[in-house]
Scaffold this motif. Structure first.
Motif: not given
Lengths: 257, 58
Positions: B9-12, B14-17, B21-22
């Motif tokens: 899990x990386x959480x909310x 540092x999300x790539x792309x 996704x959002x």
């Protein structure tokens, strides 16, 4: 989602300003809670995928939306069949089928959009004329065609009969869409949960997050279809009243002065 | 087929792309919100014109 009651001076009959009931209100509240869970688990608590990394988070909205689309179309087909083949030809089944098809159309469009965004990450393009994508787009167009057929003129039973026949043809495309990834070479991955051995290829928190999505979107479907079926029933009543008024006016025109 | 396996899990953060996704979540919930609002508004418009005696759910 409360339903205030109003009366007009012209008409003393009670008129609740809603298609809601206690049951739909409960479903609505639980749906909102489950949607909150879906966002929390889908974007936060669930882990990234080994291969797809963060892009897998789109799955938690993409798969439940297509589930609702299939569910809605299948129930529309069942109701269409019941209308056609039952003795009393109840229009309630026709209205449920119409409401369900409306919802299916919206959820199919959402599935396409979220799938395109997912495809942009994993395939590098938004769209490919791939077997799964193309057959799904055809299913969407066919469902829009069904709604167009419902909008043609005629009596309620004429509408119900012709649209039921169309729906029974439209629903035949679902197996084609579902199995397209096996029958033809496809960019799209095979089913993760509803595969042939019914053994999900994901586990743990990811599977839980996906099931939260299934429950949330199924409840949303139930809420929407109940409200829309009731709205379509009222629409039919108003159409009947309008027709009765028009006929009465026409007769009055022809009556001797 | 690519198996979907947990990595961590990386959480909310540092999300790539993040845009896609959002964006998929934002579009999905915006359309659903719009659909719910339309369904409620249309239901009220129709319910205003029909007596409760004719509404089988009341």
């Amino acid at each position: 989602m409360t339903a205030p009651t109003t009366t007009t001076s012209a008409d003393t009959a009670t008129r609740s300003r809603s298609t809601g009931t206690r049951a739909t209100r409960v479903i609505g509240v639980v749906t909102v809670i489950m949607m909150g869970w879906l966002v929390a688990f889908g974007l936060g608590f669930s882990p990234a995928d080994r291969d797809q990394d963060e892009a897998v988070r789109i799955m938690y909205v993409h798969v439940p939306t297509v589930w609702v689309a299939y569910l809605a179309l299948s129930l529309a087909a069942v109701c269409s069949a019941v209308y056609l083949f039952s003795k009393n030809h109840s229009l309630g089944f026709d209205r449920f089928a119409g409401a369900s098809a409306e919802i299916a159309t919206v959820f199919m469009a959402l599935t396409l959009v979220s799938g395109m965004l997912w495809g942009r990450i994993t395939w590098g393009v938004y769209w490919q004329w791939d077997a799964r994508l193309t057959s799904f787009a055809l299913l969407l167009v066919s469902t829009i065609g069904y709604l167009a057929v419902r909008g043609l003129g005629g009596s309620h039973h004429q509408r119900a009969k012709r649209s039921a026949v169309v729906m029974l043809l439209v629903v035949l495309e679902i197996p084609l869409v579902h199995w397209s990834v096996r029958w033809w070479r496809s960019l799209h991955q095979e089913a993760t949960v509803l595969d042939t051995d019914l053994d999900p290829d994901i586990d743990g928190l990811m599977l839980f997050s996906l099931f939260v999505g299934f429950i949330a979107f199924s409840l949303l479907y139930a809420w929407l279809v109940l409200h829309r079926t009731r709205a379509l029933a009222m629409q039919d009543m108003l159409d009947d009243e309008g027709l009765d008024r028009a006929l009465a006016a026409r007769r009055a025109e022809g009556a001797p002065q | 087929m690519s198996p979907v396996v947990a990595q961590g899990a990386q959480g909310f953060v540092a999300m790539e792309n993040a845009t896609q996704i959002l964006g998929s979540y934002a579009i999905t919930f915006a359309v659903i919100g719009g659909l719910v609002a339309w369904v409620l508004r249309r239901s009220r418009q129709l319910a205003d014109q029909i007596d409760d005696d004719d509404k089988y759910w009341t």
